[in-house]
Design a protein around this motif. Structure first.
Motif, PDB file in Angstrom:
ATOM      1  N   VAL A 380      38.909  54.668  21.341  1.00  0.00           N
ATOM      2  CA  VAL A 380      40.276  53.932  21.490  1.00  0.00           C
ATOM      3  C   VAL A 380      40.601  54.720  20.285  1.00  0.00           C
ATOM      4  O   VAL A 380      41.698  55.611  20.108  1.00  0.00           O
ATOM      5  CB  VAL A 380      40.657  53.063  21.715  1.00  0.00           C
ATOM      6  N   ALA A 381      40.271  54.801  19.231  1.00  0.00           N
ATOM      7  CA  ALA A 381      40.522  55.216  17.314  1.00  0.00           C
ATOM      8  C   ALA A 381      40.153  56.636  18.132  1.00  0.00           C
ATOM      9  O   ALA A 381      41.691  57.826  17.201  1.00  0.00           O
ATOM     10  CB  ALA A 381      39.449  54.735  16.928  1.00  0.00           C
ATOM     11  N   ALA A 382      39.784  57.664  18.211  1.00  0.00           N
ATOM     12  CA  ALA A 382      39.958  58.613  18.930  1.00  0.00           C
ATOM     13  C   ALA A 382      40.706  58.890  19.549  1.00  0.00           C
ATOM     14  O   ALA A 382      42.073  61.021  19.583  1.00  0.00           O
ATOM     15  CB  ALA A 382      37.916  59.467  19.721  1.00  0.00           C
ATOM     16  N   SER A 383      41.513  58.508  20.693  1.00  0.00           N
ATOM     17  CA  SER A 383      42.453  58.903  21.374  1.00  0.00           C
ATOM     18  C   SER A 383      43.911  59.186  20.886  1.00  0.00           C
ATOM     19  O   SER A 383      44.371  59.899  21.003  1.00  0.00           O
ATOM     20  CB  SER A 383      42.563  58.276  22.213  1.00  0.00           C
ATOM     21  N   PHE A 384      43.810  58.170  19.298  1.00  0.00           N
ATOM     22  CA  PHE A 384      44.490  57.435  18.756  1.00  0.00           C
ATOM     23  C   PHE A 384      44.842  59.223  18.494  1.00  0.00           C
ATOM     24  O   PHE A 384      45.882  59.826  17.551  1.00  0.00           O
ATOM     25  CB  PHE A 384      45.067  56.376  17.628  1.00  0.00           C
ATOM     26  N   ALA A 385      43.576  59.383  17.511  1.00  0.00           N
ATOM     27  CA  ALA A 385      43.545  60.723  16.339  1.00  0.00           C
ATOM     28  C   ALA A 385      43.847  62.163  17.163  1.00  0.00           C
ATOM     29  O   ALA A 385      43.911  62.985  16.133  1.00  0.00           O
ATOM     30  CB  ALA A 385      42.203  61.070  15.794  1.00  0.00           C
ATOM     31  N   GLU A 386      43.481  61.921  18.124  1.00  0.00           N
ATOM     32  CA  GLU A 386      43.569  63.551  18.908  1.00  0.00           C
ATOM     33  C   GLU A 386      45.256  63.842  19.384  1.00  0.00           C
ATOM     34  O   GLU A 386      45.247  64.923  19.075  1.00  0.00           O
ATOM     35  CB  GLU A 386      42.969  63.274  20.398  1.00  0.00           C
ATOM     36  N   HIS A 387      45.920  62.459  19.058  1.00  0.00           N
ATOM     37  CA  HIS A 387      47.765  63.006  18.873  1.00  0.00           C
ATOM     38  C   HIS A 387      48.259  62.357  17.931  1.00  0.00           C
ATOM     39  O   HIS A 387      49.692  62.833  18.354  1.00  0.00           O
ATOM     40  CB  HIS A 387      48.210  61.595  20.695  1.00  0.00           C
ATOM     41  N   GLY A 388      47.601  62.395  16.642  1.00  0.00           N
ATOM     42  CA  GLY A 388      47.698  62.683  15.356  1.00  0.00           C
ATOM     43  C   GLY A 388      48.443  61.429  15.179  1.00  0.00           C
ATOM     44  O   GLY A 388      50.082  61.456  14.572  1.00  0.00           O
ATOM     45  N   ALA A 420      54.562  61.427  20.324  1.00  0.00           N
ATOM     46  CA  ALA A 420      52.793  61.712  20.124  1.00  0.00           C
ATOM     47  C   ALA A 420      52.043  60.274  20.429  1.00  0.00           C
ATOM     48  O   ALA A 420      51.634  60.170  21.158  1.00  0.00           O
ATOM     49  CB  ALA A 420      53.025  61.849  18.335  1.00  0.00           C
ATOM     50  N   LEU A 421      53.743  59.094  20.509  1.00  0.00           N
ATOM     51  CA  LEU A 421      52.843  57.576  20.916  1.00  0.00           C
ATOM     52  C   LEU A 421      52.668  57.282  22.251  1.00  0.00           C
ATOM     53  O   LEU A 421      51.689  56.769  23.054  1.00  0.00           O
ATOM     54  CB  LEU A 421      54.084  56.156  20.201  1.00  0.00           C
ATOM     55  N   GLY A 422      53.664  58.293  22.750  1.00  0.00           N
ATOM     56  CA  GLY A 422      54.070  58.263  24.442  1.00  0.00           C
ATOM     57  C   GLY A 422      52.345  58.355  24.820  1.00  0.00           C
ATOM     58  O   GLY A 422      51.771  58.059  26.466  1.00  0.00           O
TER      59      GLY A 422
END
Length: 446
Positions: A380-388, A420-422
């Motif tokens: 999950v954390a990696a998905s957030f990081a991937e999108h900045g 980015a959040l979307g």
């Protein structure tokens, strides 16, 4: 002996100013009553008597205590076109026939007070241009936040300052519902039914709970604050119907409360001053002044370069509070009429561009239902990081799902663009480790 000045509108200087009232519902009847009961005080304040010339209604056979039945007419077009009408008060609402009646009144030389936020948000520029051409006033304090004086401070008191933010609770129905959900733990449906029983919500509550009412008010506030033409179509709008008891509980754990907010901001983006206008539910810290606004009350916080933070608070709806705002405008335009002058009109010289919602930067609360197994948090954390999108806090709660030992994962981000959040939320929804994205809500007010 006092010598009367000549009347700029024609006729003797002590001639009463004649008022046409369009609508005699809760607000209109209160205006008619105040005009009658406070006639001598109003004469002293204006410098001339204010006299009802007629009241346009749909049906004349309804008993309206305390109002002379001879004043009622179903011919609103004839009433606003009368030569002896100086001032018109419109409290019928809606787009038509209100727009046609106001334009007709202005064309006939009458100054106008309106409480019609939907019309102003849709076609305000046309009305302002007509008033400027005719040299008459168009005032609308009652269109936003009931009795709270917010239009005049933005239009006059703060016109010499640089306003950066206008954020507020501008719909009493949604605030009542969310406040009850927060303080009593009730469901949305139960509180909505209570609000309808108490008269806070209409039988069809769509305009309130889906944010249409707040969006119209946000457009008006943004236009005034940032000297730009803003319509309801420019406002990003979300309602409160998807807010759950779990969202309220999560906000409490964060020392926050959920409020339906109108948020108007002006900021420098790539060397250009742009504005954003939106209305949606958000979590705000309990330390924020809007967090303590309960019941059906409204409050608006204005932030400017020199004045700093100002807060306006009070009843946002109801016959008497709204009539108070109408009467304040009526006295002002009557005074202007006596002096042969007009007050401030539309100020749209800046015409700043409105940002798309994807450009808006704020913080977010995200709640996920995930598989409770090693490596899920890292995925999950990696998905957030991937999108900045940077994660500020993360908390995991067991859901005790018998079939797979599921868990609830709650995250709060640092500030990030909406786009980015979307993209992050879309990616999370496609992860095999994520059963469901339970909730996404903005976090404001820090």
């Amino acid at each position: 002996m006092t010598t009367l000045q000549s009347d700029p509108t024609g006729g003797p200087a002590d001639r009463p100013l004649r008022v046409a009232l369009l609508g005699c519902g809760v607000v209109g009847s209160a205006v008619a009553r105040l005009l009658t009961e406070h006639a001598s005080d109003l004469t002293a304040r204006v410098g001339r008597p204010l006299e009802l010339a007629g009241i346009a209604v749909r049906r004349t056979n309804i008993d309206r205590p305390g109002i002379d039945p001879a004043l009622f007419t179903t011919d609103a077009d004839e009433l606003v076109a009368r030569d002896d009408v100086d001032l018109v008060v419109e409290v019928i609402g809606g787009i038509e026939p209100a727009r046609t009646l106001i334009l007709s009144a202005i064309a006939n030389g009458a100054s106008v007070v309106t409480a019609n936020k939907a019309l102003l948000a849709e076609d305000g520029p046309r009305l302002f241009e007509a008033a400027e051409t005719a040299g008459v006033d168009l005032y609308y304090e009652a269109a936003v936040a009931g009795a709270i004086p917010i239009i005049r401070p933005l239009r006059e008191s703060l016109v010499g300052d640089d306003i950066t933010t206008v954020m507020g609770i501008v719909n009493g129905t949604t605030n009542f519902i969310l406040d009850k959900m927060h303080t009593e733990g009730s469901s949305f449906d139960d509180v909505l039914a209570e609000a309808q029983a108490l008269g806070y919500a209409e039988a069809d509550p769509t305009a309130d709970v889906e944010g249409f009412d707040a969006a119209a008010k946000a457009a008006i506030l943004a236009g005034l604050a940032f000297h730009s033409r803003v319509t309801a179509a420019d406002v990003h709008r979300e309602g409160i119907t998807e807010i759950s008891s779990a969202d309220i509980a999560a906000a409490k754990l964060m020392d926050c409360t959920v409020k339906a907010l109108a948020i108007c901001t002006s900021e420098e983006v790539e060397g250009e001053r742009r504005i954003s206008v939106r209305t949606h539910p958000a979590m705000i810290p309990n330390s924020h002044p809007l967090a303590s606004v309960g019941g059906a009350y409204n409050a608006v916080v204005v932030e400017s370069t020199n004045a700093g933070r100002l807060m306006f608070y009070g009843p946002g709806a109801g016959g008497d509070p709204t009539a108070s705002a109408v009467m304040g405008d009526l006295v002002t335009i009557a005074r202007n009429r006596v002096r042969g002058a007009a007050g401030p009109g539309e100020s749209a010289y800046a015409q700043r561009p409105v940002m798309g919602m994807g450009e808006v930067v704020t913080r977010y609360f995200i709640s996920l239902e995930v598989i409770d197994q090693p490596g899920v948090l890292a995925t999950v954390a990696a998905s957030f990081a991937e999108h900045g999108v940077s994660v500020q806090t993360m908390r995991q709660e067991a859901l005790h799902r018998a079939e797979d030992g599921g868990a609830r994962l709650v995250l709060v981000t640092h500030s990030a663009p909406e786009s980015a959040l979307g993209a992050t939320v879309d990616a999370l929804a496609n992860l095999s480790e994520v059963h469901e994205v339970l909730s996404v809500m903005r976090v404001e007010g820090e």
